[in-house]
Write a protein that holds these residues in place. Structure first.
Motif, PDB file in Angstrom:
ATOM      1  N   SER A  14       0.823  -1.205   0.000  1.00  0.00           N
ATOM      2  CA  SER A  14       0.000   0.000   0.000  1.00  0.00           C
ATOM      3  C   SER A  14       0.862   1.262   0.000  1.00  0.00           C
ATOM      4  O   SER A  14       0.491   2.281  -0.576  1.00  0.00           O
ATOM      5  CB  SER A  14      -0.935   0.005   1.209  1.00  0.00           C
ATOM      6  OG  SER A  14      -0.244   0.289   2.411  1.00  0.00           O
ATOM      7  N   SER A  26      -5.798   0.350   1.967  1.00  0.00           N
ATOM      8  CA  SER A  26      -5.946   0.575   3.401  1.00  0.00           C
ATOM      9  C   SER A  26      -7.337   0.194   3.890  1.00  0.00           C
ATOM     10  O   SER A  26      -7.491  -0.392   4.965  1.00  0.00           O
ATOM     11  CB  SER A  26      -5.644   2.036   3.753  1.00  0.00           C
ATOM     12  OG  SER A  26      -6.494   2.913   3.031  1.00  0.00           O
ATOM     13  N   GLU A  33      -4.650   4.950   6.874  1.00  0.00           N
ATOM     14  CA  GLU A  33      -4.412   5.506   5.544  1.00  0.00           C
ATOM     15  C   GLU A  33      -3.057   6.193   5.448  1.00  0.00           C
ATOM     16  O   GLU A  33      -2.417   6.166   4.397  1.00  0.00           O
ATOM     17  CB  GLU A  33      -5.529   6.494   5.185  1.00  0.00           C
ATOM     18  CG  GLU A  33      -6.888   5.830   5.011  1.00  0.00           C
ATOM     19  CD  GLU A  33      -7.940   6.792   4.503  1.00  0.00           C
ATOM     20  OE1 GLU A  33      -7.574   7.936   4.173  1.00  0.00           O
ATOM     21  OE2 GLU A  33      -9.122   6.411   4.446  1.00  0.00           O
ATOM     22  N   ILE A  38       0.792   3.607   9.389  1.00  0.00           N
ATOM     23  CA  ILE A  38       1.020   2.215   8.970  1.00  0.00           C
ATOM     24  C   ILE A  38       2.350   1.714   9.517  1.00  0.00           C
ATOM     25  O   ILE A  38       2.448   0.606  10.055  1.00  0.00           O
ATOM     26  CB  ILE A  38       0.998   2.106   7.430  1.00  0.00           C
ATOM     27  CG1 ILE A  38      -0.404   2.394   6.889  1.00  0.00           C
ATOM     28  CG2 ILE A  38       1.442   0.704   6.980  1.00  0.00           C
ATOM     29  CD1 ILE A  38      -0.464   2.473   5.374  1.00  0.00           C
TER      30      ILE A  38
END
Length: 329
Positions: A14, A26, A33, A38
Motif C-alpha cells: 500500500s 488501506s 491511511e 502504517i
C-alpha cells in the motif's frame, strides 16, 4: 493461511502504490491511511510477534522485484525496519532467477526437497512477487502426556476412517458451544505468550464444509467459560503452499495484478506454512487431591476431535496468525 502475514505484506504494498490509482488497499485490509501510522502499527506488531514464549515461531517475508527496476534505499530500509520484510531483485525469466528464489525458500523452511516456484511460472511482464514463510511448533501451557497418546480412528468421512495418534488430556479449558452453528470451541493456550490455538469442531462428522461457508461467524469472539473437559485431538504436522492471487482478486484487488508499465503491480502472492501439533509443552495439568465438598466423580465435557475440524492460532495483541483445517491424517 496466515491473515496477519498477508496483511503485513499488503501494508507495505500500500505504501509502494500510494501515489497510483490502483486500489484503496488501506480500507480493504483495514489499516490506517497515513504511511506514518502504517509504519508505527506494523513496527509494533512485528515486535510483539517476537514474543512467542516457548513456542518455536520462525518467519521470513520477501518481495522479489524485477531486475532493472530502481528500488529507493529508503523503501528497502523501511521494509526491514518496520515490517521485517526483505526486498531483493531477480530476473524472473532466467533459470538462475527461479533457482535463487527456491534456494531462499529452502533455506528458510524445513522443506529442502520441493521447489516452490516451478520453471516458466513467470514471463517478461512479471514485475514482483510476495512470499511469506511461516513455521510454528506449539509449546502448550498444559502439556499432553506422551503416555496417553494412542492410535484411534479418525473419521475422514461417514464411510472412511484412518488410524491416527490421538493426544488426550483432562482439565479445565476455555470452552464454548454454539447451538445454532452446532459447533464446539476449545482454546488451548501456548506457553509464555498471549497466543492460543482454538479448535473448532462441528457436531456432524461431515460438517466442516458447511462451517467454512460461515467463516466470519465461526471466527467471531465466543462466550467462553471454563468447565472440566475431556479432550482428544490428533497429533499432526501440516505443510501447505498457497497461491493467493484469486482470493485477493475476489476481495477487490484485481488491479493490483494487472500488468502496466506505468505502475507497480504484483504478479503472485505466495504463502508457505508449517504447523506442528504434538504433546510438547511446559507442564502437565494436575488434578488436586480429594477435598471435603468435592464429588468423587467429576463431570467432563467431551471434546473429541476425531473428524474434520478447523483451527486458528490467535495472538491477543496481534490478531489471527493462522487459520487452517485438519481433514485427514
Amino acid at each position: 493461511v496466515s491473515p496477519i502475514s498477508l496483511q503485513t505484506n499488503l501494508a507495505l504494498v500500500s505504501i509502494l502504490t500510494k501515489d497510483q490509482p490502483v486500489i484503496e488497499l488501506s480500507k480493504l485490509i483495514h489499516i490506517p491511511e497515513k504511511d506514518s501510522d502504517i509504519l508505527k502499527l506494523f513496527q509494533l506488531i512485528t515486535q510483539k510477534l517476537e514474543n512467542t514464549g516457548e513456542s518455536n515461531f520462525a518467519k521470513a517475508h520477501k518481495i522479489y522485484i524485477k531486475s532493472g527496476v530502481e528500488i529507493p534505499k529508503a523503501l528497502i530500509d523501511r521494509a526491514a525496519q518496520y515490517f521485517n520484510i526483505e526486498i531483493d531483485q531477480v530476473n524472473f525469466v532466467e533459470k538462475s532467477g527461479i533457482s535463487k528464489i527456491n534456494k531462499w525458500v529452502s533455506e528458510n523452511t524445513y522443506d529442502q526437497k520441493n521447489d516452490m516456484i516451478l520453471p516458466n511460472s513467470f514471463d517478461t511482464s512479471t514485475q514482483s512477487i510476495l512470499i511469506s514463510l511461516l513455521y510454528f511448533k506449539i509449546s502448550w501451557e498444559n502439556r499432553f502426556s506422551v503416555r496417553n497418546t494412542m492410535s484411534k480412528k479418525f473419521y475422514v468421512s461417514n464411510s472412511e476412517t484412518k488410524e491416527t495418534p490421538m493426544m488426550t488430556i483432562n482439565g479445565k479449558f476455555k470452552y464454548a458451544y454454539d447451538k445454532d452453528l452446532k459447533v464446539q470451541y476449545i482454546e488451548l493456550p501456548c506457553q509464555g505468550s498471549d497466543i492460543a490455538m482454538t479448535i473448532i469442531l462441528p457436531d456432524e462428522l461431515d460438517g466442516l464444509s458447511n462451517l467454512e461457508l460461515k467463516i466470519e461467524k465461526i471466527l467471531a469472539e465466543q462466550p467462553f467459560y471454563e468447565p472440566n473437559v475431556a479432550l482428544q485431538i490428533p497429533k499432526f504436522t501440516t505443510m501447505n503452499t498457497v497461491v493467493l492471487n484469486e482470493a485477493l482478486k475476489n476481495l477487490g484487488l484485481q488491479k493490483m495484478f494487472e500488468s502496466d508499465e506505468n505502475q507497480f503491480n504484483i504478479s503472485n502472492v505466495y504463502q508457505k506454512l508449517i504447523i506442528e501439533v504434538d504433546e510438547d509443552g511446559g507442564h502437565f495439568i494436575t488434578r488436586s487431591g480429594k477435598k471435603a465438598n468435592k464429588p468423587m466423580v467429576e463431570i467432563f465435557i467431551d471434546f473429541n476431535a476425531n473428524h474434520p475440524f478447523m483451527y486458528c492460532l490467535k495472538s491477543l495483541s496481534s490478531g489471527i496468525l493462522f487459520v487452517g483445517r485438519f481433514v485427514s491424517p
